[in-house]
Enzyme design. Structure first.
Site, PDB file in Angstrom:
ATOM      1  N   LYS A 193      15.358   4.616 -19.647  1.00 30.14           N
ATOM      2  CA  LYS A 193      16.514   4.169 -20.456  1.00 30.14           C
ATOM      3  C   LYS A 193      16.674   2.656 -20.390  1.00 30.14           C
ATOM      4  O   LYS A 193      16.843   1.990 -21.411  1.00 30.14           O
ATOM      5  CB  LYS A 193      17.808   4.855 -19.978  1.00 30.14           C
ATOM      6  CG  LYS A 193      17.771   6.368 -20.056  1.00 30.14           C
ATOM      7  CD  LYS A 193      19.099   6.989 -19.706  1.00 30.14           C
ATOM      8  CE  LYS A 193      19.505   6.814 -18.248  1.00 30.14           C
ATOM      9  NZ  LYS A 193      18.773   7.669 -17.298  1.00 30.14           N
ATOM     10  N   ARG A 268      28.196  10.543 -18.165  1.00 26.94           N
ATOM     11  CA  ARG A 268      27.411  11.466 -17.348  1.00 26.94           C
ATOM     12  C   ARG A 268      28.167  12.762 -17.117  1.00 26.94           C
ATOM     13  O   ARG A 268      27.606  13.690 -16.519  1.00 26.94           O
ATOM     14  CB  ARG A 268      27.085  10.825 -15.996  1.00 26.94           C
ATOM     15  CG  ARG A 268      25.710  10.145 -15.930  1.00 26.94           C
ATOM     16  CD  ARG A 268      25.653   9.374 -14.642  1.00 26.94           C
ATOM     17  NE  ARG A 268      24.349   9.242 -14.052  1.00 26.94           N
ATOM     18  CZ  ARG A 268      23.645   8.106 -14.049  1.00 26.94           C
ATOM     19  NH1 ARG A 268      24.083   7.050 -14.693  1.00 26.94           N
ATOM     20  NH2 ARG A 268      22.503   8.036 -13.404  1.00 26.94           N
ATOM     21  N   ARG A 313      15.823  -0.761  -4.792  1.00 21.53           N
ATOM     22  CA  ARG A 313      16.926   0.207  -4.879  1.00 21.53           C
ATOM     23  C   ARG A 313      16.759   1.286  -3.815  1.00 21.53           C
ATOM     24  O   ARG A 313      15.748   1.982  -3.796  1.00 21.53           O
ATOM     25  CB  ARG A 313      16.950   0.852  -6.273  1.00 21.53           C
ATOM     26  CG  ARG A 313      17.605  -0.005  -7.304  1.00 21.53           C
ATOM     27  CD  ARG A 313      17.567   0.667  -8.669  1.00 21.53           C
ATOM     28  NE  ARG A 313      18.220   1.974  -8.698  1.00 21.53           N
ATOM     29  CZ  ARG A 313      18.513   2.602  -9.823  1.00 21.53           C
ATOM     30  NH1 ARG A 313      18.241   2.062 -11.000  1.00 21.53           N
ATOM     31  NH2 ARG A 313      19.110   3.781  -9.786  1.00 21.53           N
ATOM     32  N   ARG A 325      19.342  13.138  -7.363  1.00 17.79           N
ATOM     33  CA  ARG A 325      19.807  12.503  -8.604  1.00 17.79           C
ATOM     34  C   ARG A 325      19.397  13.341  -9.820  1.00 17.79           C
ATOM     35  O   ARG A 325      20.176  13.513 -10.753  1.00 17.79           O
ATOM     36  CB  ARG A 325      19.237  11.083  -8.728  1.00 17.79           C
ATOM     37  CG  ARG A 325      19.924  10.099  -7.788  1.00 17.79           C
ATOM     38  CD  ARG A 325      19.120   8.842  -7.582  1.00 17.79           C
ATOM     39  NE  ARG A 325      18.938   8.073  -8.800  1.00 17.79           N
ATOM     40  CZ  ARG A 325      17.961   7.165  -8.964  1.00 17.79           C
ATOM     41  NH1 ARG A 325      17.088   6.940  -8.002  1.00 17.79           N
ATOM     42  NH2 ARG A 325      17.869   6.498 -10.081  1.00 17.79           N
TER      43      ARG A 325
HETATM   44  P1  AMP Z   1      21.464   4.674 -12.712  1.00 17.27           P
HETATM   45  O1  AMP Z   1      21.108   3.243 -12.536  1.00 17.27           O
HETATM   46  O2  AMP Z   1      21.977   4.959 -14.128  1.00 17.27           O
HETATM   47  O3  AMP Z   1      20.374   5.615 -12.307  1.00 17.27           O
HETATM   48  O4  AMP Z   1      22.709   4.971 -11.751  1.00 17.27           O
HETATM   49  C1  AMP Z   1      22.594   4.828 -10.354  1.00 17.27           C
HETATM   50  C2  AMP Z   1      23.795   5.493  -9.665  1.00 17.27           C
HETATM   51  O5  AMP Z   1      24.999   4.859 -10.110  1.00 17.27           O
HETATM   52  C3  AMP Z   1      23.995   6.954  -9.995  1.00 17.27           C
HETATM   53  O6  AMP Z   1      23.208   7.809  -9.190  1.00 17.27           O
HETATM   54  C4  AMP Z   1      25.481   7.110  -9.669  1.00 17.27           C
HETATM   55  O7  AMP Z   1      25.734   7.164  -8.283  1.00 17.27           O
HETATM   56  C5  AMP Z   1      26.054   5.807 -10.188  1.00 17.27           C
HETATM   57  N1  AMP Z   1      26.438   5.933 -11.608  1.00 17.27           N
HETATM   58  C6  AMP Z   1      25.907   5.262 -12.661  1.00 17.27           C
HETATM   59  N2  AMP Z   1      26.489   5.627 -13.815  1.00 17.27           N
HETATM   60  C7  AMP Z   1      27.406   6.568 -13.482  1.00 17.27           C
HETATM   61  C8  AMP Z   1      28.318   7.354 -14.234  1.00 17.27           C
HETATM   62  N3  AMP Z   1      28.391   7.261 -15.572  1.00 17.27           N
HETATM   63  N4  AMP Z   1      29.121   8.209 -13.567  1.00 17.27           N
HETATM   64  C9  AMP Z   1      29.070   8.305 -12.251  1.00 17.27           C
HETATM   65  N5  AMP Z   1      28.213   7.643 -11.488  1.00 17.27           N
HETATM   66  C10 AMP Z   1      27.383   6.768 -12.082  1.00 17.27           C
END
Ligand code: AMP
Length: 369
Positions: A193, A268, A313, A325
């Site tokens: 993404k 989400r 990360r 995840r």
């Molecule tokens: P990502 O970079 O999109 O993979 O997000 C990394 C982490 O950020 C996720 O595993 C969640 O812990 C948190 N996170 C990101 N976006 C959301 C969301 N829309 N709702 C809740 N947690 C989020």
């Protein structure tokens, strides 16, 4: 949504609600008039539908007349009020109720008061179906108000935009943000993404908001939001909805002039999707599409472990967290496919292949929107 001339208008007050408002005003005024036979004075053109419905509902004898003033020029209430037809009968000693469709700046009302200055009426009352308190600049008392509305241009039920819209039985409000494109980029962690959002934002001139990136930025800067988010993110769990929604609203507000947004990692959950719809609605806009990158779990795990070697990360470094995840995605997030499918907004795209090929597939979808 409707289009009048060059502008779009969205439904604002239904026919039923208008009817209920008119009914209430009739009752209030009829009660106050007791046994007097009032003269209702409609202000043309806008009030013709209101006056017609009003007097049809009025339960006792009354008289009806009109004066014709012109104030609106396009979308703006003009200072320059033209008196086109004034009073054509003697109203001295009578109880007069002005019936206005809308009062905003109060300029028309000022002219009405001027007309009645030397008429020696027994009582002059002002009734308006709609009232814009934020726009009202005079201090004439308004005796009966149907509904207070925000300072946005409306049409329908007698009100027009450059001649059109008077015939509509309901009220519509001008859409102020006319041409936003808002995309939800969807897919499990590692689907690509973020990578694809970088290309899309250039091609379509959109603002990219990645909730994950915003959280990581806050963690790096040790803000209160960052500290809160960290405990969830480290385990691969979702940050609580309200925290995430508040953060996203703030990010969108920071970019008030955007042509549109790419939401990456948001929504989400169902609650987040509803919050996003509400936010877009408040901007007179909407989500145009959810575009989902579809990739098999094992490919995802491989990609994320690879990314973890360089991304720094924590949640990419550990296979258990990665799998958690992905599980969170299927448990909580995948249901959003149904949410957007129900609105005919879901587009699945094969997320396996070269970056350039996947970009092409995404562009092909967006270009059809
Ligand atoms: P990502 O970079 O999109 O993979 O997000 C990394 C982490 O950020 C996720 O595993 C969640 O812990 C948190 N996170 C990101 N976006 C959301 C969301 N829309 N709702 C809740 N947690 C989020």
């Amino acid at each position: 949504m409707i289009k009048l001339h060059d502008l779009y208008f969205k439904p604002f007050i239904s026919e039923d609600e208008v009817d209920t408002i008119v009914e209430r005003m009739v009752n209030d005024i009829a009660n106050d008039m007791q046994d007097e036979v009032p003269v209702f004075v409609g202000i043309l053109n806008g009030s013709f539908m209101f006056v017609s419905d009003f007097v049809k509902k009025y339960p006792k004898p009354c008289e009806v007349t009109f004066i014709k003033l012109a104030s609106y020029e396009g979308l703006k209430s003009s200072e320059d009020i033209h008196r086109l037809i004034g009073l054509t009968q003697d109203l001295s000693g009578r109880k007069v109720v002005i019936l206005e469709d809308i009062i905003d700046s109060g300029n028309t009302l000022e002219e009405v008061n001027r007309i009645f200055e030397n008429e020696n009426v027994d009582e002059l009352k002002i009734a308006t179906l709609f009232y814009k308190p934020e726009a009202y600049k005079k201090d004439y008392k308004l005796h009966y108000i149907g509904k207070e509305i925000p300072n946005k241009f409306i049409v329908g039920y007698g009100l027009d935009y450059n001649g059109l819209g008077r015939d509509l039985p309901a009220i519509y409000q001008l859409k102020t943000t006319q041409y936003m494109t808002n995309l939800v980029l969807f897919g499990p962690p590692g689907a690509g993404k973020g990578t694809q959002a970088e290309f899309l934002k250039e091609t379509y001139n959109l603002v990219h908001i990645s909730t994950g990136d915003v959280f990581r930025f806050n963690i790096k800067n040790e803000t209160a939001l960052g500290m809160l988010a960290k405990s969830y993110m480290d385990k691969g769990e979702l940050v609580p909805d309200q925290v995430t929604i508040d953060m996203l609203n703030a990010e969108v507000e920071k970019n008030a002039d955007a042509n549109g947004f790419i939401f990456d990692g948001f929504p989400r959950t169902h609650a987040q999707a509803e919050a996003l719809d509400k936010l877009m609605d408040s901007k007179d806009s909407q989500i145009n599409a959810m575009i989902a990158l579809e990739v098999d779990d094992e490919v995802l795990v491989g990609r994320l472990l690879e990314r973890g070697k360089t991304s720094g990360r924590k949640d990419d470094a550990n296979e258990t967290v990665i799998r958690n995840r992905i599980t969170e995605y299927y448990k909580k997030t995948a249901i959003l496919k149904d949410y957007y499918t129900a609105q005919d907004k879901y587009f699945g795209v094969d997320g396996v292949g070269s970056i350039a090929d996947i970009t092409k597939r995404l562009n092909a979808v967006i270009d059809t929107l």
